[in-house]
Design a protein around this motif. Sequence first.
Motif, mmCIF file in Angstrom:
data_model
loop_
_atom_site.group_PDB
_atom_site.id
_atom_site.type_symbol
_atom_site.label_atom_id
_atom_site.label_comp_id
_atom_site.label_asym_id
_atom_site.label_seq_id
_atom_site.Cartn_x
_atom_site.Cartn_y
_atom_site.Cartn_z
ATOM 1 N N GLU A 1 0.389 1.164 -2.035
ATOM 2 C CA GLU A 1 1.618 0.743 -2.701
ATOM 3 C C GLU A 1 1.713 1.277 -4.124
ATOM 4 O O GLU A 1 2.803 1.408 -4.660
ATOM 5 N N ASP A 2 0.592 1.549 -4.775
ATOM 6 C CA ASP A 2 0.612 2.053 -6.145
ATOM 7 C C ASP A 2 1.176 3.469 -6.162
ATOM 8 O O ASP A 2 0.652 4.368 -5.521
ATOM 9 N N GLU B 1 -3.675 -1.545 1.952
ATOM 10 C CA GLU B 1 -2.220 -1.616 1.781
ATOM 11 C C GLU B 1 -1.854 -1.603 0.298
ATOM 12 O O GLU B 1 -0.903 -0.935 -0.120
ATOM 13 N N GLU B 2 -2.590 -2.355 -0.515
ATOM 14 C CA GLU B 2 -2.299 -2.406 -1.947
ATOM 15 C C GLU B 2 -2.563 -1.060 -2.612
ATOM 16 O O GLU B 2 -1.845 -0.662 -3.519
ATOM 17 N N LEU B 3 -3.571 -0.351 -2.143
ATOM 18 C CA LEU B 3 -3.861 0.959 -2.712
ATOM 19 C C LEU B 3 -2.740 1.945 -2.430
ATOM 20 O O LEU B 3 -2.389 2.775 -3.262
ATOM 21 N N PRO C 1 -11.959 -7.262 -9.012
ATOM 22 C CA PRO C 1 -11.352 -7.630 -7.729
ATOM 23 C C PRO C 1 -10.973 -6.381 -6.944
ATOM 24 O O PRO C 1 -10.497 -5.397 -7.499
ATOM 25 N N ARG C 2 -11.216 -6.432 -5.653
ATOM 26 C CA ARG C 2 -10.954 -5.270 -4.809
ATOM 27 C C ARG C 2 -9.550 -5.351 -4.220
ATOM 28 O O ARG C 2 -9.029 -6.427 -3.944
ATOM 29 N N LYS C 3 -8.947 -4.184 -4.022
ATOM 30 C CA LYS C 3 -7.631 -4.110 -3.415
ATOM 31 C C LYS C 3 -7.784 -3.688 -1.955
ATOM 32 O O LYS C 3 -8.682 -2.922 -1.614
ATOM 33 N N SER C 4 -6.894 -4.186 -1.157
ATOM 34 C CA SER C 4 -6.909 -3.783 0.253
ATOM 35 C C SER C 4 -6.306 -2.387 0.372
ATOM 36 O O SER C 4 -5.722 -1.850 -0.568
#
Length: 99
Positions: free
Chosen positions: A17-18, A13-15, A8-11
């Motif tokens: 946030e890590d 924004e999610e990248l 599953p790919r992350k957007s």
Amino acid sequence: MATDYDAPRKSAEELNEDSIEELKTRRADKPTAVVDEDESDLAEGYELPGADLSGEELLVRVLPAQADEFTCSSCFLVRHRSQIAREKNGLLFCKDCEG
């Protein structure tokens, strides 16, 4: 680095946030693929060529050829009579050898 296209790919924004600390803990938590095996257990199943087997006893019951069996004159295996492919000069040959 290899890319898993099925994951599953992350957007974006999610990248972002890590955090670095989270990424380091994820990397440290990954299980390793190393299998711990005892070499002596593995070596028990192998026989070395020329090994002295004089102390070993063979426990195999040998039966005489049955009425519905024959011994192939080519491969010398005992086969069922349904496997006879040819008879020549009183010698029987199986389907595998004649195939």
